[in-house]
Design an enzyme around this catalytic site. Structure first.
Site, mmCIF file in Angstrom:
data_model
loop_
_atom_site.group_PDB
_atom_site.id
_atom_site.type_symbol
_atom_site.label_atom_id
_atom_site.label_comp_id
_atom_site.label_asym_id
_atom_site.label_seq_id
_atom_site.Cartn_x
_atom_site.Cartn_y
_atom_site.Cartn_z
ATOM 1 N NE ARG A 148 -4.072 -1.910 1.921
ATOM 2 C CZ ARG A 148 -4.806 -2.521 2.841
ATOM 3 N NH1 ARG A 148 -4.492 -2.420 4.111
ATOM 4 N NH2 ARG A 148 -5.833 -3.230 2.496
ATOM 5 C CE LYS A 188 -20.041 -17.111 6.402
ATOM 6 N NZ LYS A 188 -20.117 -16.090 7.437
ATOM 7 N N GLY A 208 -8.829 -9.292 -0.907
ATOM 8 C CA GLY A 208 -7.652 -9.709 -0.147
ATOM 9 C C GLY A 208 -7.196 -11.122 -0.381
ATOM 10 N N GLY A 231 -13.400 -4.368 -0.257
ATOM 11 C CA GLY A 231 -14.785 -3.906 -0.269
ATOM 12 C C GLY A 231 -15.047 -2.869 -1.347
HETATM 13 P P1 AMP Z 1 -14.061 -14.682 1.527
HETATM 14 O O1 AMP Z 1 -13.540 -13.858 2.641
HETATM 15 O O2 AMP Z 1 -15.543 -14.897 1.543
HETATM 16 O O3 AMP Z 1 -13.543 -14.248 0.165
HETATM 17 O O4 AMP Z 1 -13.516 -16.151 1.790
HETATM 18 C C1 AMP Z 1 -12.161 -16.466 1.788
HETATM 19 C C2 AMP Z 1 -11.981 -17.673 2.623
HETATM 20 O O5 AMP Z 1 -12.771 -18.733 2.120
HETATM 21 C C3 AMP Z 1 -10.567 -18.202 2.689
HETATM 22 O O6 AMP Z 1 -10.072 -17.971 3.969
HETATM 23 C C4 AMP Z 1 -10.709 -19.676 2.380
HETATM 24 O O7 AMP Z 1 -9.981 -20.476 3.272
HETATM 25 C C5 AMP Z 1 -12.193 -19.917 2.568
HETATM 26 N N1 AMP Z 1 -12.662 -21.084 1.807
HETATM 27 C C6 AMP Z 1 -12.515 -21.337 0.501
HETATM 28 N N2 AMP Z 1 -13.011 -22.563 0.204
HETATM 29 C C7 AMP Z 1 -13.492 -23.083 1.337
HETATM 30 C C8 AMP Z 1 -14.115 -24.338 1.672
HETATM 31 N N3 AMP Z 1 -14.332 -25.252 0.744
HETATM 32 N N4 AMP Z 1 -14.441 -24.551 2.956
HETATM 33 C C9 AMP Z 1 -14.216 -23.611 3.901
HETATM 34 N N5 AMP Z 1 -13.638 -22.413 3.640
HETATM 35 C C10 AMP Z 1 -13.280 -22.156 2.381
#
Ligand code: AMP
Length: 416
Positions: free
Chosen positions: A35, A218, A374, A397
């Site tokens: 950054r 999610k 990130g 974000g």
């Molecule tokens: P996000 O912050 O929603 O972009 O999610 C990123 C996170 O999703 C990372 O820390 C990954 O470890 C997690 N992730 C990706 N695939 C899976 C999975 N199959 N089960 C659990 N966590 C996951």
């Protein structure tokens, strides 16, 4: 709109909002200076033109209180070294008028963490939304936020916003301050210009086929962007943890895999929307299932909709990786946000690696690729492939909101 390229800073004082919210280790040493490096072109242009610069930023979440842990004094030496100029420091951002006035051409001053004042974020403190007095408190805070922004503005002749990471926030230093400068004396910095152009390449200037890859844990946090992209993309890859919400919604068995039960209807709706809109929706057909959430877990390859009890899908399987690569390699525009598996565990990086490699290949063949958020950035860095993609966004974000089609307050304030 004024541009930084055209603007001559000679003899002027510029107040620049940067995003120096850099990670520090327990000794206060910077562990990733991306950054800071990102803001250097803007800061250097001001100084070489013969201007002086007042640098302002937030760091961490001090919640409107002074907290030494988040003091920007910890990074002044590193910024001085990178900028090639000894940066002075003002220990109270709202009482820096004297230090700012004393600046001579070619000099730089950094002011203390803006978020030591609640006025920066403009949210009333110590009162819950449900409290009947909340609305009054909010009004009072908005008024003092204006005063705070006016004080910051009084330090300088012109304002530059180069903090894309906070461009989706209407804070004192990112948006409100712009009201105190006329159109000719406020502008985006070089980094912000690049980020805005990158979003434009994905939203308006699309070369087809366009493949978007949305991963992460999610569906719920990505739904806005998925729905906006549905009208734009040719291929939509949904991967990572959200795979299992889709699999379960379609009647599959997902064992212990991560799942948002209350988002299953949404998942079915996304599948239906893709059909109606002619979007090629690519969901993982197989996965690497693990018998526990750990790097050393036992693994097996199973269909994503037939995961045995006691097992959980932690990465994309080999068939899925092939399908992902096929939808990426022929693309001319690519957006990637969110990993395809728990990439933090070295044994579950194959899905994300396959995506990164396919993006590298497509980019080499002339595609425009934007990586943002990130975790996907951490992924590409982990694989040492940052130089094989077109652009890596510094915004999490902010990038997502921009791609959702929302106007960023930090950009809108400059245009006004
Ligand atoms: P996000 O912050 O929603 O972009 O999610 C990123 C996170 O999703 C990372 O820390 C990954 O470890 C997690 N992730 C990706 N695939 C899976 C999975 N199959 N089960 C659990 N966590 C996951």
């Amino acid at each position: 709109m004024q541009t930084i390229e055209k603007f001559n800073f000679a003899g002027k004082k510029a107040i620049v909002r940067v995003d120096f919210n850099v990670p520090l280790d327990e000794n206060g040493k910077i562990t990733d200076d991306t950054r800071i490096r990102g803001a250097l072109p803007t800061l250097k242009k001001i100084l070489t033109d013969g201007g002086s610069v007042i640098i302002m930023s937030h760091m961490g979440k001090p919640k409107g209180k002074v907290n030494a842990k988040y003091s920007l004094s910890q990074i002044v030496d590193a910024v001085s070294e990178k900028l090639g100029v000894k940066v002075q420091f003002a220990p109270d951002c709202a009482k820096a008028a004297k230090a700012a006035a004393a600046l001579k051409p070619g000099e730089a001053l950094m002011i203390e963490n803006l978020r030591f004042y609640p006025e920066e974020e403009g949210k009333p403190v110590g009162i819950e939304k449900e409290d009947p007095a909340y609305e009054e408190a909010k009004k009072a805070m908005k008024a003092s936020q204006k005063e705070f922004a006016k004080t910051l503005a009084s330090y300088a002749d012109c304002y530059v916003n180069d903090a894309f990471g906070t461009a989706h926030r209407k804070h004192a230093s990112t948006a409100v301050i712009a009201d105190y400068f006329d159109t000719n004396n406020k502008m985006l910095g070089f980094l912000m210009e690049k980020e805005v152009e990158a979003v434009d390449n994905i939203l308006s200037n699309i070369k087809r086929p366009f493949t978007a890859i949305m991963g992460g844990s999610k569906v719920s946090t990505k739904i806005g962007i998925i729905e906006n992209l549905m009208d734009k993309v040719d291929n939509l890859i949904l991967c990572g943890g959200m795979t299992y919400t889709f699999a379960k919604a379609q009647g599959g068995h997902i064992g212990n895999s991560i799942c948002e039960d209350d988002k299953m209807d949404l998942a079915l709706d996304i599948i239906a929307q893709a059909k109606t809109k002619g979007v090629n929706l690519v969901l993982g057909s197989d996965c690497v299932a693990a018998d526990s959430f750990s790097n050393d877990a036992k693994t097996q390859i199973v269909p994503s909709n037939a995961i045995p009890e006691g097992w959980e899908g932690l990465d994309a399987g080999p068939e899925t990786r092939k399908a992902f690569a096929a939808a990426i390699e022929n693309a001319k525009t690519i957006l990637w946000n969110g990993p395809a598996g728990v990439f933090e565990f070295d044994n579950f990086t194959a899905g994300s690696r396959a995506i990164a490699e396919a993006i590298g290949k497509a980019t080499k063949a002339g595609a425009y690729s934007l990586i943002g958020g990130g975790d996907s950035v951490a992924c590409i860095n982990k694989f040492g492939m940052a130089d094989q993609v077109s652009y890596i966004s510094t915004g999490g974000g902010a990038l997502l909101e921009a791609i959702e089609g929302k106007e960023l307050p930090g950009v809108a304030a400059i245009k006004k």
